[in-house]
Structures are given as structure tokens and as C-alpha cells.
Design an enzyme around this catalytic site. Structure first.
Site, mmCIF file in Angstrom:
data_model
loop_
_atom_site.group_PDB
_atom_site.id
_atom_site.type_symbol
_atom_site.label_atom_id
_atom_site.label_comp_id
_atom_site.label_asym_id
_atom_site.label_seq_id
_atom_site.Cartn_x
_atom_site.Cartn_y
_atom_site.Cartn_z
ATOM 1 N N GLU A 124 1.796 -5.616 0.932
ATOM 2 C CA GLU A 124 2.339 -5.476 -0.396
ATOM 3 C C GLU A 124 3.528 -5.191 -0.852
ATOM 4 O O GLU A 124 3.948 -4.560 0.388
ATOM 5 C CB GLU A 124 1.115 -4.235 -0.387
ATOM 6 C CG GLU A 124 1.321 -3.484 -2.063
ATOM 7 C CD GLU A 124 0.631 -2.075 -2.023
ATOM 8 O OE1 GLU A 124 1.017 -1.915 -3.896
ATOM 9 O OE2 GLU A 124 0.366 -1.463 -1.462
ATOM 10 N N LYS A 146 -2.794 -7.043 -9.445
ATOM 11 C CA LYS A 146 -3.611 -6.471 -8.923
ATOM 12 C C LYS A 146 -3.931 -5.941 -10.371
ATOM 13 O O LYS A 146 -2.684 -5.360 -10.760
ATOM 14 C CB LYS A 146 -2.188 -5.380 -7.845
ATOM 15 C CG LYS A 146 -3.242 -3.531 -7.774
ATOM 16 C CD LYS A 146 -2.326 -2.873 -6.656
ATOM 17 C CE LYS A 146 -2.942 -1.544 -6.547
ATOM 18 N NZ LYS A 146 -1.883 -0.667 -6.001
ATOM 19 N N CYS A 186 -3.838 -2.606 -1.717
ATOM 20 C CA CYS A 186 -4.177 -1.210 -1.262
ATOM 21 C C CYS A 186 -4.899 -1.028 -1.983
ATOM 22 O O CYS A 186 -6.002 -0.497 -1.494
ATOM 23 C CB CYS A 186 -2.409 -0.525 -2.097
ATOM 24 S SG CYS A 186 -2.116 0.709 -1.080
#
Length: 487
Positions: A250, A309, A361
């Protein structure tokens, strides 16, 4: 305080039955006010130990100072402790209404309430699923139930087992039906482990996961930026042709994708295409439709595609009530804490001839949010940055959570992180390869893509939620009938 030991890195999974059982047993015949205090103390022990790593992110990566970090961590732990406190309070009020048999109290009422509050904690205020009971069982016999009912189903069996143990402590031999029920549930979990819910598709994919181990502070240091780019380029080029895909973590670089596209990413993509390798890079992407930016995973190589995300971390990637809180405490001004949320239900991305369900994540802590990817996706890819939490429990717990996603979906998992723990995981949640923490490392290995649908991938959490409502309803009906008869 013993319950955190059931989770990674300790893995003493029987404590996920013993610890709640002691709490359940201790609630018998308590007043609601006393039960509230006991549940809150239980929560303080659970979260005060289990999520103490929050302090590291606040103290080490903001200018708030140690005192502010302690206060904010304490407030966070207290907020989480409110869930077991409310569980205990509601349970005590329910019991004091009377006319509820001990069997239903221990085997239905308490487990249904516990799991109801766990589900609420995983949903309310964007959710926080850490230390939910089911995550402690990724390698226990109960892992066989995860492809059927997900982590909440596993947690419910643990809660029922805890209720059976509490009943045994309370009533001795008269509690044998509860013990028998718990044993049957564990045997069912073991039996379900023998079932293959998904099947291989295509050849195994050779993967190279880059773990840079660069200090978190260097991500925004202009003097270190070129060295970071050179490191990723070198480690990527060394693996082109030898693997099918190279995976970055990430936000491996913290400059917008379009600023590096022409001189860096396009060149890397051309090199990758020439060697038949795809690259998945973690990089922020500037929005085109509105002000703001995403944290993204970009696929470069044979095809170019992007995942943005969707489920952001409160206070880390966005600040709730930003107009009031931004600038109030320096922690709320962490670098890149103003991301936009990507679209919901984005399709899986093409990687090395397969389709990958992407998560970034924190997103891998919400299994239901990955379900739209199936059956199209044949593997899971997660890019994470655990450098925020240093040498704490967090990276170990996070990997354990990610492994549960592999078990639930029947897909292998490829997980690249900045400082660890990077890992390759098979479709049963077993570790195939793992990178050591806090070293520059390229983790190489193969995963077998899988196709098909597990029951959980098809139905999600609905069967468990309906069962919780059924259990609660049965207790309410029995209680009301008992009150009528006694009157």
C-alpha cells in the site's frame, strides 16, 4: 486479560472459549449495574492489551506527544470496552426478568447477545472487527465452519461453547446436554474441514512480494524519495520474467500516479510486458471527477487497471467531522489523512491471466465487503502498510484476519506489506511462505488460483444474523410464557 492470548501471535485458541465462559458464569444473578461494570472491566482488559498498538501510531507518527497518545488510546479502548459492558448490562436485565431456563440462558441468550454486539462493533461507525472471537480459530478445527458461515459463524460456535462451559461450572453434571452440543459443533467443524468447496483453475502463479522496510517517515521526505523509487524499480526488474506478478504494498510511493506515469510507471510497465510479468503497485491516485485522491492498487503490464480503496480508516485516512477536529490535535493532521472513498463493489482486476479480488490494508477486516468479487475472482491480493504500528501485536493480528478471508472464500491470498508481515496463504488459510519482519525482503513463491463458491461467498453473514434473531426470539417467547404461567 487472557483473551488476547487466543489471537496471533500467541495462538492459544482454547482461551477463546475459556475467557468468555468465565465472564458468562460471573454474570449469573448480577444486578444490571454490577454487570455493566464487570463487562466494562472485561473490555478494558481485552482491548487494553489487544489493541494497545494504537498508541504506537499516535506517539511515533504525530506531534501529539506521549501524554496525548496515552489519552487518545485510553479513550479508544474505553469506547471499545463499551460493547462488552452493554452486553453484560442487557444480559443482566434479561435474566432479572426471570422465567428463563438455565439451558437457554447459557446456550442461546448469552451467545446471541455476545455475537450481536460483535456484529454491531463490526458495523457501527464504519466498524472495528479486531479481536472478534472467530479470528482466533484460523487453524483450529472450527476453521472448517468459516467457508460455511464466516467469522461470525465461527464466533457463534465459540460463544455457545463458552456458554456450555459456564453452565457446567454452574450446574455440574446437569449441564451435560450443553457439553454434548459443544462437542458436536467442534466435530462438525473438523468434518467440514474435509470438504473442498473450491477447485483449482489454471496453473499456479509465481509471485514476488516486495517488502521495502523503509522507515515510515521517509515516505514524505523529498531527500529520500528518489532512493525509494530506485529501490522499487531495482527489486521489480530483478524479478521480471522469473515470476508472473510482482506485488508492491500500500502506498509504496506517495506521489500521485499521474506525476510519475510518463517517466517511471510507463517505463516499468513496458519492461514488465516484455518479460510477461504484471506489476501491482500501491500508489495514491488523483481523482478526475472531483477534488481529492484515492489510495489505490494499479495493475501494470498486459492490461492496466485500478482499484481504489473504499473502506477508509477513520482518523487515519479521513477525519470524521473534519471541520471541527482537523487542527484540534496534531494526530488528526497525519500525512495523507484526507483520502476519498473509492466506489463500492469494484470488479476484480486482471493479474497474470487471473482475476484478483483487491483490498488495501484495513479493508481485509471486512469479509462481507469482498463477496461481490465471487465467483469471478480466483485469488485475493492485499497491499498493506503496517509500519504505523512498529513491533507490536498489530501486524500479527492483521495477518490472522487476512488469513480468515482466504478460508471464507476458498481463495489463496497474496499479501504485500511495507515492514511485514508479507505472506503467501493457500485457500485454507495455511501459510505457504512468510517474510521476516523489519528487513528488506522479496518474498517469492507460488499460489494456486481457485474457482467455485463457498456457502459463505454465496450467502454472506445473513444465515448467522438470522440465527441470532431466531435465538433471541426463542428466549423472549420462552420468557414471556414463563412469566404468564408463574403469574
Amino acid at each position: 486479560m487472557f483473551l488476547p492470548l487466543a489471537f496471533a501471535p500467541f495462538g492459544w485458541f482454547p482461551l477463546a472459549v475459556l475467557s468468555p465462559a468465565l465472564l458468562f458464569f460471573s454474570l449469573y444473578a448480577l444486578s444490571p449495574r454490577t454487570a455493566l461494570r464487570r463487562g466494562f472491566l472485561f473490555g478494558l482488559g481485552l482491548f487494553g492489551v489487544g489493541v494497545s498498538w494504537v498508541y504506537v501510531a499516535i506517539a511515533d507518527f504525530s506531534d501529539s506527544g506521549a501524554v496525548t497518545a496515552v489519552i487518545l488510546t485510553a479513550l479508544f479502548v474505553a469506547a471499545l470496552a463499551a460493547y462488552p459492558a452493554l452486553f453484560a448490562y442487557v444480559a443482566a436485565r434479561w435474566w432479572r426478568r426471570g422465567a428463563l431456563p438455565l439451558a437457554l440462558w447459557y446456550l442461546a441468550a448469552l451467545p446471541a447477545l455476545w455475537m450481536g454486539f460483535e456484529w454491531l462493533r463490526g458495523w457501527l461507525f464504519t466498524g472495528f472487527t479486531w479481536l472478534q472471537l472467530g479470528y482466533s480459530q484460523t487453524q483450529s478445527p472450527l476453521a472448517g465452519l468459516a467457508p460455511l458461515f464466516g467469522v461470525y459463524g465461527v464466533g457463534l460456535v465459540l460463544a455457545v461453547s463458552a456458554g456450555a462451559l459456564a453452565w457446567l461450572l454452574h450446574s455440574g453434571r446437569r449441564a451435560w446436554p450443553g457439553v454434548a452440543l459443544a462437542m458436536c459443533l467442534w466435530l462438525a467443524g473438523w468434518g467440514a474441514q474435509q470438504i473442498e468447496w473450491t477447485r483449482p483453475v489454471g496453473e499456479p502463479l509465481r509471485m514476488a512480494l516486495i517488502q521495502d522496510n523503509l522507515p515510515q517517515a521517509t515516505k514524505w521526505d523529498p531527500a529520500q524519495f528518489n532512493a525509494r523509487l530506485e529501490l522499487y524499480a531495482r527489486l521489480t526488474l530483478e524479478n521480471l520474467g522469473a515470476v508472473d506478478a510482482v506485488i508492491w504494498p500500500e502506498n509504496a510511493v506517495t506521489v500521485f500516479y499521474h506525476e510519475l506515469k510518463d517517466d517511471y510507471f510507463d517505463w516499468l510497465a513496458a519492461q514488465a510486458r516484455g518479460q510477461g510479468t504484471d506489476i501491482v503497485v500501491g500508489v495514491p491516485v488523483k481523482r478526475r471527477d472531483a477534488p481529492g485522491y484515492y489510495t489505490s492498487l494499479m495493475v501494470l503490464g498486459a492490461q492496466e487497471a485500478a482499484y481504489h480503496k473504499h473502506h477508509l480508516v477513520p482518523f487515519g485516512e479521513f477525519v470524521p467531522l473534519e471541520g471541527l477536529l482537523r487542527g484540534l490535535i496534531s494526530f488528526f493532521d497525519l500525512p495523507m489523512s484526507g483520502f476519498s472513498s473509492g466506489p463500492a463493489a469494484q470488479p476484480p482486476l486482471p493479474v497474470a491471466g487471473q482475476r484478483a479480488a483487491m483490498s488495501i490494508c484495513y479493508e481485509d477486516a471486512f469479509g462481507e465487503e469482498l463477496l461481490h468479487n465471487f465467483p469471478a475472482a480466483t485469488l485475493l491480493i492485499n497491499g498493506s502498510n503496517n509500519a504505523w504500528y512498529g513491533d507490536s501485536l498489530a501486524p500479527h493480528q492483521h495477518l490472522e484476519i487476512a488469513r480468515m478471508r482466504a478460508v471464507e472464500s476458498g481463495r489463496p491470498l497474496v499479501r504485500a506489506t511495507t515492514t511485514g508481515i508479507s505472506a503467501l496463504v493457500d485457500h485454507r488459510g495455511r501459510l505457504l511462505a512468510i517474510a521476516p519482519q523489519f528487513v528488506e525482503y522479496v518474498l517469492r513463491g507460488s499460489v494456486q488460483p481457485m474457482q467455485g463458491m463457498t456457502p459463505y461467498a454465496r450467502w454472506g453473514n445473513w444465515p448467522v444474523l438470522l440465527l441470532l434473531l431466531l435465538l433471541a426470539g426463542v428466549n423472549i417467547v420462552v420468557q414471556r410464557r414463563g412469566q404468564v404461567i408463574s403469574s
